[in-house]
Design a protein around this motif. Structure first.
Motif, PDB file in Angstrom:
ATOM      1  N   VAL A 151      41.273  40.357  34.414  1.00 23.17           N
ATOM      2  CA  VAL A 151      41.298  41.336  35.503  1.00 23.17           C
ATOM      3  C   VAL A 151      41.044  40.631  36.833  1.00 23.17           C
ATOM      4  CG1 VAL A 151      40.123  43.327  36.509  1.00 23.17           C
ATOM      5  CG2 VAL A 151      40.653  43.311  34.067  1.00 23.17           C
ATOM      6  N   LYS A 152      40.074  39.732  36.859  1.00 18.79           N
ATOM      7  CA  LYS A 152      39.759  38.985  38.078  1.00 18.79           C
ATOM      8  C   LYS A 152      40.909  38.058  38.475  1.00 18.79           C
ATOM      9  CE  LYS A 152      34.751  38.975  37.275  1.00 18.79           C
ATOM     10  NZ  LYS A 152      33.559  38.118  37.011  1.00 18.79           N
ATOM     11  N   GLU A 153      41.525  37.434  37.479  1.00 19.46           N
ATOM     12  CA  GLU A 153      42.643  36.542  37.756  1.00 19.46           C
ATOM     13  C   GLU A 153      43.831  37.304  38.340  1.00 19.46           C
ATOM     14  OE1 GLU A 153      43.090  32.628  36.471  1.00 19.46           O
ATOM     15  OE2 GLU A 153      41.485  33.311  37.787  1.00 19.46           O
ATOM     16  N   ARG A 154      44.135  38.474  37.771  1.00 24.31           N
ATOM     17  CA  ARG A 154      45.254  39.272  38.288  1.00 24.31           C
ATOM     18  C   ARG A 154      44.981  39.734  39.711  1.00 24.31           C
ATOM     19  NH1 ARG A 154      44.749  42.116  33.063  1.00 24.31           N
ATOM     20  NH2 ARG A 154      45.965  40.887  31.606  1.00 24.31           N
ATOM     21  N   ASP A 155      43.744  40.088  39.974  1.00 26.25           N
ATOM     22  CA  ASP A 155      43.393  40.534  41.318  1.00 26.25           C
ATOM     23  C   ASP A 155      43.588  39.394  42.319  1.00 26.25           C
ATOM     24  OD1 ASP A 155      42.096  42.525  43.165  1.00 26.25           O
ATOM     25  OD2 ASP A 155      40.611  40.927  43.305  1.00 26.25           O
ATOM     26  N   LYS A 156      43.121  38.196  41.964  1.00 24.71           N
ATOM     27  CA  LYS A 156      43.222  37.045  42.872  1.00 24.71           C
ATOM     28  C   LYS A 156      44.675  36.665  43.119  1.00 24.71           C
ATOM     29  CE  LYS A 156      41.937  32.841  41.417  1.00 24.71           C
ATOM     30  NZ  LYS A 156      40.996  31.739  41.100  1.00 24.71           N
ATOM     31  N   TRP A 157      45.445  36.479  42.037  1.00 26.04           N
ATOM     32  CA  TRP A 157      46.809  36.005  42.194  1.00 26.04           C
ATOM     33  C   TRP A 157      47.740  37.092  42.707  1.00 26.04           C
ATOM     34  CZ3 TRP A 157      46.226  31.382  42.937  1.00 26.04           C
ATOM     35  CH2 TRP A 157      45.444  30.547  42.127  1.00 26.04           C
ATOM     36  N   GLY A 158      47.493  38.341  42.310  1.00 23.72           N
ATOM     37  CA  GLY A 158      48.322  39.429  42.808  1.00 23.72           C
ATOM     38  C   GLY A 158      48.234  39.561  44.318  1.00 23.72           C
ATOM     39  N   LYS A 159      47.023  39.505  44.837  1.00 21.89           N
ATOM     40  CA  LYS A 159      46.834  39.611  46.282  1.00 21.89           C
ATOM     41  C   LYS A 159      47.481  38.437  47.014  1.00 21.89           C
ATOM     42  CE  LYS A 159      42.536  42.307  46.239  1.00 21.89           C
ATOM     43  NZ  LYS A 159      41.057  42.276  46.452  1.00 21.89           N
ATOM     44  N   LEU A 160      47.319  37.228  46.462  1.00 17.40           N
ATOM     45  CA  LEU A 160      47.875  36.044  47.105  1.00 17.40           C
ATOM     46  C   LEU A 160      49.401  36.099  47.120  1.00 17.40           C
ATOM     47  CD1 LEU A 160      47.269  33.145  48.282  1.00 17.40           C
ATOM     48  CD2 LEU A 160      47.761  32.318  45.973  1.00 17.40           C
ATOM     49  N   ILE A 161      49.998  36.413  45.983  1.00 15.69           N
ATOM     50  CA  ILE A 161      51.461  36.444  45.869  1.00 15.69           C
ATOM     51  C   ILE A 161      52.057  37.498  46.799  1.00 15.69           C
ATOM     52  CG2 ILE A 161      53.361  37.023  44.295  1.00 15.69           C
ATOM     53  CD1 ILE A 161      51.569  35.741  42.054  1.00 15.69           C
ATOM     54  N   GLN A 162      51.452  38.666  46.817  1.00 16.19           N
ATOM     55  CA  GLN A 162      51.979  39.744  47.644  1.00 16.19           C
ATOM     56  C   GLN A 162      51.778  39.474  49.132  1.00 16.19           C
ATOM     57  OE1 GLN A 162      49.952  43.050  45.838  1.00 16.19           O
ATOM     58  NE2 GLN A 162      51.315  43.095  44.055  1.00 16.19           N
ATOM     59  N   SER A 163      50.623  38.909  49.480  1.00 17.12           N
ATOM     60  CA  SER A 163      50.363  38.667  50.910  1.00 17.12           C
ATOM     61  C   SER A 163      51.253  37.568  51.472  1.00 17.12           C
ATOM     62  CB  SER A 163      48.888  38.288  51.113  1.00 17.12           C
ATOM     63  OG  SER A 163      48.606  37.038  50.538  1.00 17.12           O
ATOM     64  N   ARG A 164      51.657  36.625  50.628  1.00 16.66           N
ATOM     65  CA  ARG A 164      52.476  35.509  51.098  1.00 16.66           C
ATOM     66  C   ARG A 164      53.960  35.683  50.770  1.00 16.66           C
ATOM     67  NH1 ARG A 164      49.150  31.453  52.855  1.00 16.66           N
ATOM     68  NH2 ARG A 164      50.864  29.933  52.876  1.00 16.66           N
ATOM     69  N   GLY A 165      54.277  36.806  50.124  1.00 11.71           N
ATOM     70  CA  GLY A 165      55.674  37.095  49.837  1.00 11.71           C
ATOM     71  C   GLY A 165      56.347  36.109  48.907  1.00 11.71           C
ATOM     72  N   ILE A 166      55.600  35.594  47.932  1.00 12.38           N
ATOM     73  CA  ILE A 166      56.157  34.616  46.991  1.00 12.38           C
ATOM     74  C   ILE A 166      57.004  35.329  45.945  1.00 12.38           C
ATOM     75  CG2 ILE A 166      55.589  32.861  45.264  1.00 12.38           C
ATOM     76  CD1 ILE A 166      52.934  32.426  46.799  1.00 12.38           C
ATOM     77  N   LYS A 167      58.195  34.822  45.710  1.00  9.21           N
ATOM     78  CA  LYS A 167      59.108  35.390  44.712  1.00  9.21           C
ATOM     79  C   LYS A 167      59.611  34.282  43.801  1.00  9.21           C
ATOM     80  CE  LYS A 167      59.156  39.644  46.321  1.00  9.21           C
ATOM     81  NZ  LYS A 167      58.614  40.774  45.527  1.00  9.21           N
TER      82      LYS A 167
END
Length: 335
Positions: free
Chosen positions: A317-333
């Motif tokens: 849960v903590k890992e998804r929160d960390k990486w989800g926020k990072l990926i979405q904020s930086r627009g990584i696809k």
């Protein structure tokens, strides 16, 4: 009450009694089956190609779980779609304990934010058994680079935003995200240069085509050894790696709170009986205590896992929160 009504009531009662008996028998059969499990070999789906670090870890844990289970665990590689293909196949398997799957930081915490549809829900379609191992990533530069530590690197990059580049073995990999996380935490701006694997990224940094390397430690260990062609800056784990004890952590090197690891674990399909899950977890715990297994993992730059069941679910849960926020904020696809 007439004879017809009494007959219908009796028939209805008989049907309900039959259902209850059938349900009781089914529960009894399931309990007996769980007690007898495993009665045949278990299949471990590895959603990555054979021969890689994760595949080796899977085969190592499988071999060391065999004594506790009394049955062999047969590894079946199902690579594709950054691991999504194999994990999705496991979620569709019969939940009887005879199919388990290896999941990674990518399949369990990252991919759902990179791809439109990964074919499964990592939070609900799988039962976490335990972490096999974790490995730090490493930040390194060419041996001839003027940067000798993290302070040198950050000072240069901050002075010329966007001038310097870092290599990774692919867009969306934990290594790419390590670089993005580094940029975010240190307020840096670098150019990401993705390669098709570490075997291509490392020579590019050694040859000076790219300034900085982000990589899994096991992939770079040969080039980082004394007299090697890479100079290590820091590892990304919370503690120093036994495989590279002279390399400081990012926190020690000047960036407190920075922690990233590449990790993998074992999972069962949702609906696997609790007694079977308990036996699998117990077998993992016994295997991970083996000095031989720990030594084997250490040779690959990894640390044996010590998180199981509900604790692994909470960690995810903590890992998804960390990486989800990072990926979405930086627009990584993903590609």
């Amino acid at each position: 009450m007439g004879w017809l009504s009494r007959g219908r009531t009796a028939a209805r009662a008989g049907r309900w009694t039959g259902v209850a008996v059938a349900a009781t028998l089914a529960l009894g059969a399931a309990a007996a089956s769980a007690q007898e499990w495993p009665a045949r070999p278990i299949t471990l789906i590895v959603p990555f190609p054979p021969g890689g670090t994760t595949d080796i870890f899977a085969r190592t844990i499988a071999e060391h779980m065999r004594p506790a289970l009394g049955q062999s665990i047969v590894v079946e590689n199902k690579p594709g779609a950054a691991g999504n293909l194999g994990v999705a196949a496991a979620t569709r398997a019969q939940p009887d304990g005879y199919t388990i799957v290896l999941g990674s930081v990518g399949t369990q915490s990252v991919n759902q934010f990179l791809y439109g549809n990964i074919g499964f829900n990592p939070a609900t379609d799988l039962v976490p058994l335990g972490m096999i191992a974790s490995t730090p990533n490493v930040i390194a530069v060419a041996a001839g680079s003027p940067w000798r530590n993290l302070e040198d690197l950050m000072k240069a990059v901050k002075k010329d935003p966007g001038k310097y580049s870092y290599a990774s073995p692919g867009i969306g990999s934990s290594v790419h995200l390590t670089g993005a996380y580094f940029e975010s935490m240190a307020s840096l701006q670098m150019l990401h240069v993705p390669f098709k694997g570490s075997s291509a990224a490392i020579p590019a940094v050694i040859g000076g085509q790219v300034d900085i390397l982000m990589d899994n430690l096991p992939s770079s260990m040969g080039a980082l050894k004394a007299g090697g062609r890479l100079h290590g800056i820091a590892v990304t784990s919370a503690e120093r790696s036994p495989a590279a004890p002279d390399l400081p952590t990012m926190a020690e090197a000047g960036l407190p709170g920075f922690e990233v690891t590449a990790w993998s674990g074992l999972y069962a399909p949702r609906g696997t009986p609790a007694p079977v899950v308990d036996k699998l977890i117990a077998a993992m715990k016994q295997a991970l205590k083996s000095p031989e297994l720990q030594q084997s993992l250490a040779q690959g730059g990894a640390t044996a896992g010590n998180v199981f069941g509900a604790d692994l679910a909470a960690f995810e849960v903590k890992e998804r929160d960390k990486w989800g926020k990072l990926i979405q904020s930086r627009g990584i696809k993903a590609d």
